[in-house]
Design a protein around this motif. Sequence first.
Motif, mmCIF file in Angstrom:
data_model
loop_
_atom_site.group_PDB
_atom_site.id
_atom_site.type_symbol
_atom_site.label_atom_id
_atom_site.label_comp_id
_atom_site.label_asym_id
_atom_site.label_seq_id
_atom_site.Cartn_x
_atom_site.Cartn_y
_atom_site.Cartn_z
ATOM 1 N N VAL A 1 51.006 20.636 42.835
ATOM 2 C CA VAL A 1 52.138 20.834 41.927
ATOM 3 C C VAL A 1 52.266 19.660 40.950
ATOM 4 O O VAL A 1 52.450 19.859 39.748
ATOM 5 C CB VAL A 1 53.445 21.056 42.728
ATOM 6 C CG1 VAL A 1 54.671 20.936 41.838
ATOM 7 C CG2 VAL A 1 53.410 22.410 43.416
ATOM 8 N N VAL A 2 52.160 18.442 41.465
ATOM 9 C CA VAL A 2 52.257 17.251 40.608
ATOM 10 C C VAL A 2 51.132 17.249 39.580
ATOM 11 O O VAL A 2 51.357 16.991 38.391
ATOM 12 C CB VAL A 2 52.242 15.954 41.460
ATOM 13 C CG1 VAL A 2 52.040 14.720 40.593
ATOM 14 C CG2 VAL A 2 53.522 15.841 42.279
ATOM 15 N N GLU A 3 49.921 17.546 39.999
ATOM 16 C CA GLU A 3 48.783 17.512 39.080
ATOM 17 C C GLU A 3 48.814 18.680 38.101
ATOM 18 O O GLU A 3 48.406 18.527 36.956
ATOM 19 C CB GLU A 3 47.492 17.416 39.874
ATOM 20 C CG GLU A 3 47.425 16.058 40.565
ATOM 21 C CD GLU A 3 46.108 15.724 41.252
ATOM 22 O OE1 GLU A 3 45.244 16.615 41.385
ATOM 23 O OE2 GLU A 3 45.972 14.552 41.656
ATOM 24 N N GLU A 4 49.337 19.827 38.540
ATOM 25 C CA GLU A 4 49.506 20.965 37.626
ATOM 26 C C GLU A 4 50.514 20.613 36.523
ATOM 27 O O GLU A 4 50.399 21.081 35.389
ATOM 28 C CB GLU A 4 49.988 22.195 38.399
ATOM 29 C CG GLU A 4 50.141 23.437 37.552
ATOM 30 C CD GLU A 4 50.588 24.623 38.387
ATOM 31 O OE1 GLU A 4 51.664 25.170 38.081
ATOM 32 O OE2 GLU A 4 49.881 24.977 39.341
ATOM 33 N N ALA A 5 51.487 19.766 36.849
ATOM 34 C CA ALA A 5 52.487 19.325 35.871
ATOM 35 C C ALA A 5 51.915 18.276 34.905
ATOM 36 O O ALA A 5 52.569 17.902 33.935
ATOM 37 C CB ALA A 5 53.719 18.770 36.588
#
Length: 97
Positions: free
Chosen positions: A69-73
């Motif tokens: 989720v963090v890297e997708e953001a």
Amino acid sequence: MEKTYQKGTLNLKKLTLKIAGMMCENCEKHVNQAIETHFPVEQVQSSHQKGETVIIAPQELDESALKAVVEEAGYRFLAMKTEDYREHKGFMSKFFG
């Protein structure tokens, strides 16, 4: 994500994520919203100065899912630390519950 737990749950977890790439308050909000959207959390607070996000959740969260989720953001997930969290109540809670 719809929260299916009762707010104020005992035995909360505190997760501290080290994140690279947050440069401003808008970045902090972006990370917070991404996490709040995908996980059942009581609180999320990010700091671009510290390069970290602190999550209070009713249960331990999956590290690989948080990383995704963090890297997708658009940010880089560096590390995660999990510990038990106890809510700190004010002085008057001794008298009023």
